[in-house]
Scaffold this motif. Structure first.
Motif, PDB file in Angstrom:
ATOM      1  N   ALA A 183       0.857  -1.185   0.000  1.00 31.85           N
ATOM      2  CA  ALA A 183       0.000   0.000   0.000  1.00 31.85           C
ATOM      3  C   ALA A 183       0.892   1.233   0.000  1.00 31.85           C
ATOM      4  CB  ALA A 183      -0.910   0.002   1.223  1.00 31.85           C
ATOM      5  N   SER A 184       0.263   2.389  -0.112  1.00 29.21           N
ATOM      6  CA  SER A 184       0.973   3.661  -0.005  1.00 29.21           C
ATOM      7  C   SER A 184       0.173   4.577   0.897  1.00 29.21           C
ATOM      8  CB  SER A 184       1.145   4.326  -1.376  1.00 29.21           C
ATOM      9  OG  SER A 184       2.039   3.608  -2.188  1.00 29.21           O
ATOM     10  N   ARG A 185       0.862   5.452   1.596  1.00 34.53           N
ATOM     11  CA  ARG A 185       0.183   6.467   2.402  1.00 34.53           C
ATOM     12  C   ARG A 185       0.455   7.828   1.754  1.00 34.53           C
ATOM     13  NH1 ARG A 185       0.124   6.428   8.831  1.00 34.53           N
ATOM     14  NH2 ARG A 185      -1.303   4.734   8.245  1.00 34.53           N
ATOM     15  N   PHE A 186      -0.616   8.502   1.386  1.00 36.29           N
ATOM     16  CA  PHE A 186      -0.517   9.820   0.769  1.00 36.29           C
ATOM     17  C   PHE A 186      -0.754  10.903   1.818  1.00 36.29           C
ATOM     18  CE2 PHE A 186      -2.025   8.365  -3.721  1.00 36.29           C
ATOM     19  CZ  PHE A 186      -0.806   7.734  -3.917  1.00 36.29           C
ATOM     20  N   GLN A 187       0.080  11.925   1.763  1.00 36.86           N
ATOM     21  CA  GLN A 187      -0.164  13.146   2.512  1.00 36.86           C
ATOM     22  C   GLN A 187      -0.652  14.176   1.504  1.00 36.86           C
ATOM     23  OE1 GLN A 187       0.168  13.636   5.794  1.00 36.86           O
ATOM     24  NE2 GLN A 187       1.160  11.702   6.354  1.00 36.86           N
ATOM     25  N   VAL A 188      -1.844  14.714   1.745  1.00 37.95           N
ATOM     26  CA  VAL A 188      -2.488  15.592   0.777  1.00 37.95           C
ATOM     27  C   VAL A 188      -2.761  16.954   1.403  1.00 37.95           C
ATOM     28  CG1 VAL A 188      -4.418  15.846  -0.829  1.00 37.95           C
ATOM     29  CG2 VAL A 188      -3.622  13.548  -0.183  1.00 37.95           C
ATOM     30  N   ASP A 239      -2.357  20.706   9.919  1.00 38.10           N
ATOM     31  CA  ASP A 239      -1.660  21.689   9.085  1.00 38.10           C
ATOM     32  C   ASP A 239      -2.290  21.832   7.702  1.00 38.10           C
ATOM     33  OD1 ASP A 239       0.220  22.188  11.126  1.00 38.10           O
ATOM     34  OD2 ASP A 239       1.448  20.476  10.472  1.00 38.10           O
ATOM     35  N   GLY A 240      -3.621  21.820   7.658  1.00 38.93           N
ATOM     36  CA  GLY A 240      -4.303  22.043   6.388  1.00 38.93           C
ATOM     37  C   GLY A 240      -4.227  20.892   5.420  1.00 38.93           C
ATOM     38  N   GLY A 241      -4.002  19.693   5.946  1.00 38.23           N
ATOM     39  CA  GLY A 241      -3.921  18.531   5.068  1.00 38.23           C
ATOM     40  C   GLY A 241      -4.411  17.277   5.761  1.00 38.23           C
ATOM     41  N   PHE A 242      -4.342  16.168   5.049  1.00 42.02           N
ATOM     42  CA  PHE A 242      -4.759  14.888   5.621  1.00 42.02           C
ATOM     43  C   PHE A 242      -3.926  13.771   5.020  1.00 42.02           C
ATOM     44  CE2 PHE A 242      -7.153  15.252   1.732  1.00 42.02           C
ATOM     45  CZ  PHE A 242      -7.271  13.960   1.242  1.00 42.02           C
ATOM     46  N   SER A 243      -3.925  12.636   5.695  1.00 39.04           N
ATOM     47  CA  SER A 243      -3.247  11.446   5.176  1.00 39.04           C
ATOM     48  C   SER A 243      -4.273  10.363   4.933  1.00 39.04           C
ATOM     49  CB  SER A 243      -2.175  10.954   6.160  1.00 39.04           C
ATOM     50  OG  SER A 243      -2.758  10.567   7.392  1.00 39.04           O
ATOM     51  N   ALA A 244      -3.991   9.515   3.950  1.00 42.04           N
ATOM     52  CA  ALA A 244      -4.897   8.411   3.603  1.00 42.04           C
ATOM     53  C   ALA A 244      -4.079   7.252   3.072  1.00 42.04           C
ATOM     54  CB  ALA A 244      -5.919   8.860   2.569  1.00 42.04           C
ATOM     55  N   ASP A 245      -4.467   6.046   3.460  1.00 42.84           N
ATOM     56  CA  ASP A 245      -3.812   4.838   2.965  1.00 42.84           C
ATOM     57  C   ASP A 245      -4.506   4.368   1.694  1.00 42.84           C
ATOM     58  OD1 ASP A 245      -2.054   4.843   5.083  1.00 42.84           O
ATOM     59  OD2 ASP A 245      -3.272   3.487   6.309  1.00 42.84           O
ATOM     60  N   VAL A 246      -3.712   3.983   0.707  1.00 39.83           N
ATOM     61  CA  VAL A 246      -4.242   3.524  -0.578  1.00 39.83           C
ATOM     62  C   VAL A 246      -3.726   2.116  -0.827  1.00 39.83           C
ATOM     63  CG1 VAL A 246      -4.508   4.043  -3.017  1.00 39.83           C
ATOM     64  CG2 VAL A 246      -4.157   5.907  -1.398  1.00 39.83           C
ATOM     65  N   MET A 247      -4.638   1.138  -0.875  1.00 44.90           N
ATOM     66  CA  MET A 247      -4.266  -0.251  -1.064  1.00 44.90           C
ATOM     67  C   MET A 247      -3.743  -0.499  -2.481  1.00 44.90           C
ATOM     68  SD  MET A 247      -4.867  -1.508   1.932  1.00 44.90           S
ATOM     69  CE  MET A 247      -4.287   0.098   2.492  1.00 44.90           C
ATOM     70  N   ALA A 248      -2.998  -1.603  -2.636  1.00 43.88           N
ATOM     71  CA  ALA A 248      -2.421  -1.955  -3.934  1.00 43.88           C
ATOM     72  C   ALA A 248      -3.502  -2.115  -4.998  1.00 43.88           C
ATOM     73  CB  ALA A 248      -1.607  -3.246  -3.806  1.00 43.88           C
TER      74      ALA A 248
END
Length: 206
Positions: free
Chosen positions: A21-26, A55-64
């Motif tokens: 997976a990947s974790r995106f900081q947006v 800090d005006g953003g969010f993180s989300a995990d994205v599965m393969a």
């Protein structure tokens, strides 16, 4: 459930490889206002679950699976993304019903400039062609759009200045991938008819 009306043009500020997976900081201060862990936010039309905010953003995990079946796998630090929060119950349906479940990906084929708008041609996976009709709705990277022309393996949409200025379609170039979600109502109608809907059902559809 979303409406395909983009609220904010965000940016990928970090990508962490988690193996499968990947974790995106947006970055997206508008959509993260009041957001909490577990909330949903659509990123380029893909419904993602908020892991953390700050800090005006969010993180989300994205599965393969999501990375493989959508254009999110091509995102990198600095990529701009369309962001939308779910529609509140009783809110206005400005676009059309959008689930945030990508049906496939297409490729931007060409752009044609007009005086006040642009016509954009996008490739369409053959298995999705039956759901796309002239003047019908389609979601492209999370944007609710009206189909201008529908071919067997492509469709065109007309983009007004607001869409060009406030979404990623303003900067996408030929060869760039896009996420596609067809109108869910078309899929339900197809399934109903395929399973021998009653005469009353068929008359209602007609």
């Amino acid at each position: 459930m979303f409406t395909g009306i983009v609220e904010e043009l965000g940016e990928i500020v970090a990508v962490e490889n988690l193996g499968d997976a990947s974790r995106f900081q947006v970055r997206g201060p508008v959509v993260t206002e009041g957001a909490r862990h577990g909330d949903s936010i659509a990123v380029n039309g893909v419904c993602l679950t908020v892991v953390d905010t700050g800090d005006g953003g969010f993180s989300a995990d994205v599965m393969a699976e999501t990375l493989d079946r959508s254009s999110l796998g091509a995102l990198a630090v600095g990529s701009r993304v369309n962001l939308e929060r779910p529609m509140a119950l009783g809110g206005r349906l400005g676009g059309h019903l959008v689930q945030g479940h990508v049906d496939g990906t297409g490729t931007l084929i060409e752009r044609k400039l007009s005086e006040h708008w642009e016509i954009v041609k996008i490739s369409l996976p053959s298995e999705l062609g039956r759901y796309v009709v002239e003047k019908g709705s389609i979601t492209v990277d999370g944007i609710s759009l009206t189909v201008v022309d529908a071919g067997p393996d492509y469709f065109t949409v007309s983009l007004i200045p607001t869409t060009l200025a406030l979404t990623t379609l303003g900067v996408k170039q030929p060869g760039d991938p896009v996420n596609l979600e067809v109108d869910v109502l078309a899929k339900y109608v197809e399934r109903l008819l395929a399973h021998g809907g009653t005469d009353q059902d068929k008359k209602a559809i007609e």
